[in-house]
Design an enzyme around this catalytic site. Structure first.
Site, PDB file in Angstrom:
ATOM      1  N   TRP A  86       0.817  -1.217   0.000  1.00 15.68           N
ATOM      2  CA  TRP A  86       0.000   0.000   0.000  1.00 15.68           C
ATOM      3  C   TRP A  86       0.846   1.260   0.000  1.00 15.68           C
ATOM      4  CZ3 TRP A  86      -4.306  -0.682  -2.131  1.00 15.68           C
ATOM      5  CH2 TRP A  86      -5.048  -1.845  -1.922  1.00 15.68           C
ATOM      6  N   ASP A 106      -1.671   6.612   6.285  1.00 14.57           N
ATOM      7  CA  ASP A 106      -2.753   5.753   5.786  1.00 14.57           C
ATOM      8  C   ASP A 106      -3.094   4.754   6.891  1.00 14.57           C
ATOM      9  OD1 ASP A 106      -4.357   3.873   4.559  1.00 14.57           O
ATOM     10  OD2 ASP A 106      -2.965   3.409   2.921  1.00 14.57           O
ATOM     11  N   LYS A 135     -12.566  -1.552   5.959  1.00 13.50           N
ATOM     12  CA  LYS A 135     -11.908  -2.572   6.778  1.00 13.50           C
ATOM     13  C   LYS A 135     -12.429  -2.535   8.216  1.00 13.50           C
ATOM     14  CE  LYS A 135      -8.761  -2.885   3.269  1.00 13.50           C
ATOM     15  NZ  LYS A 135      -8.087  -1.989   2.344  1.00 13.50           N
TER      16      LYS A 135
HETATM   17  C1  LIG Z   1      -7.426  -1.422   1.344  1.00 12.97           C
HETATM   18  C2  LIG Z   1      -6.336  -0.445   1.510  1.00 12.97           C
HETATM   19  C3  LIG Z   1      -6.167   0.636   0.633  1.00 12.97           C
HETATM   20  C4  LIG Z   1      -7.009   0.826  -0.619  1.00 12.97           C
HETATM   21  O1  LIG Z   1      -8.295   1.123  -0.318  1.00 12.97           O
HETATM   22  P1  LIG Z   1      -9.375   1.422  -1.473  1.00 12.97           P
HETATM   23  O2  LIG Z   1     -10.498   2.015  -0.676  1.00 12.97           O
HETATM   24  O3  LIG Z   1      -9.707   0.113  -2.101  1.00 12.97           O
HETATM   25  O4  LIG Z   1      -8.806   2.372  -2.441  1.00 12.97           O
HETATM   26  C5  LIG Z   1      -5.159   1.538   0.888  1.00 12.97           C
HETATM   27  N1  LIG Z   1      -4.357   1.397   1.950  1.00 12.97           N
HETATM   28  C6  LIG Z   1      -4.492   0.367   2.816  1.00 12.97           C
HETATM   29  C7  LIG Z   1      -3.574   0.265   3.991  1.00 12.97           C
HETATM   30  C8  LIG Z   1      -5.480  -0.581   2.626  1.00 12.97           C
HETATM   31  O5  LIG Z   1      -5.608  -1.602   3.483  1.00 12.97           O
END
Ligand SMILES: *Cc1c(COP(=O)(O)O)cnc(C)c1O
Length: 361
Positions: A102, A172, A196
């Site tokens: 990511w 993030d 998530k």
């Molecule tokens: C799932 C995830 C993303 C991407 O998320 P989207 O909403 O599908 O764009 C980015 N960073 C992390 C750490 C993730 O787990």
């Protein structure tokens, strides 16, 4: 009803109570005679729901004054591009920690906008560890420092945060937001795709220091400009109404469980149970992640052979356990145990893992 034990990485398990509330109140929202997803996002019902949701975010995450809260579309992935477009100054570049898939995605998008200084690159080690937080020092004059708090695919999680002084720290937190208390005042921007730990897909939570937002480039198209979103109270355009409603219900559920601190206790217990099994069955299971940085959310592990991994996933499926396959880019197994995954699901998985090792070891 035959609900599975859900270990999906995202979208992922939601508390059953939340699903039931969505079902119960879908058709007629609070006596409106129509559902919230058929109603104007400028109307009374959504306005109240929206502001209650923002208040819950502030309360549960301890968001201080001087920060704004937004729900934007485009997923967490849109932020990979929006962050450098708004804040990466060409002369200065920006600092990135590349610790997994990511943050690698975020680096790649930033490199299209300007210069990226990699303060740490975990790719050669297969993304299994992190730099110690106190060794991370931002480059003089850099635009910001970016990191991913929990690498969902590699299962690597920060336990402490670097000190960045006046350099904005952007994180993030898609896969560990609200799984533990975090000192929001240490960050200038936190973002998280909500699918998530906070709800269904369709929105990205953004918590941004207003001082940082004011530095947004003003020559960007409207939707790409953070400051413009904040000036419109996050309602520049139609927000993801259904997702925000579901997030509100999840936040209420978290609050009823005891908030971020209770989620932390629970996540520690759930993850320790699985790592305990991994570490105690001889060398049948192996977690590739440096023990200092093992994730409390995404527990990744390998079995002695790929054949056994396949067999494990199939056998688990027969016990009603879904989502245990590792990400297609890395293989192996992964149990995602977000807030919405009940402790008894994790206990059942731990029991199954022990049994599988005994009968196949
Ligand atoms: C799932 C995830 C993303 C991407 O998320 P989207 O909403 O599908 O764009 C980015 N960073 C992390 C750490 C993730 O787990």
């Amino acid at each position: 009803m035959n609900r599975k034990l859900n270990f999906n990485a995202g979208p992922s398990a939601l508390p059953i109570e939340v699903l039931e509330q969505l079902q119960e109140h879908l058709v007629d929202f609070q006596g409106d005679g129509i559902s919230i997803i058929e109603n104007s996002h400028r109307g009374k019902s959504f306005d109240a729901l929206y502001h209650e949701t923002l208040d819950l975010v502030r309360e549960l995450l301890g968001v201080p004054e001087g920060y704004s809260v937004l729900f934007l579309g485009g997923g967490a992935t849109l932020q990979f591009g929006m962050i450098p477009m708004n804040f990466l100054a060409l002369e200065a570049g920006a600092d990135y920690i590349r610790s997994g898939s990511w943050s690698d995605g975020a680096c790649k998008d930033a490199q299209k906008v300007g210069r990226v200084n990699l303060l740490f690159d975990g790719s050669s080690g297969g993304y299994t560890t992190l730099p110690a937080a106190d060794t991370v020092k931002p480059t003089e004059g850099t635009s910001y420092l970016y990191l991913c708090s929990n690498e969902t695919i590699g299962g690597v999680q920060w336990k402490k945060w670097p000190e960045t002084g006046s350099v904005p720290l952007i994180v993030d937190m898609s896969s560990d937001i609200l799984s533990k208390p975090v000192p929001v005042d240490r960050f200038d921007m936190i973002f998280a795709g909500v699918q998530k730990n906070l709800g269904p897909a369709g929105a990205t939570l953004i918590i941004m220091k207003d001082e940082l937002a004011k530095r947004s480039r003003d020559d960007l198209p409207g939707y790409l400009n953070y400051h413009a979103h904040i000036q419109k109270d996050g309602l520049m355009n139609t927000p993801p109404v259904f997702t925000i409603w579901a997030v509100k219900l999840v936040l209420e559920w978290v609050k009823a469980q005891g908030g971020a601190a209770a989620m932390d206790t629970l996540s520690q217990r759930k993850s320790s149970l699985l790592y305990g099994v991994i570490d105690s069955m001889g060398d049948f299971y192996r977690c590739p992640v440096d023990p200092l940085y093992r994730s409390t959310m995404n527990v990744v592990f390998r079995l002695p052979t790929e054949e056994l991994e396949k067999e494990f996933i199939t056998a688990a499926g027969k016990q009603g356990m879904v989502g245990l396959k590792g990400h297609r880019s890395v293989g192996g197994c992964r149990a995602s145990i977000y807030n919405g995954v009940p402790e008894d699901s994790v206990e059942a998985l731990a029991g199954f893992m022990k049994e599988f090792a005994r009968t196949h070891g």
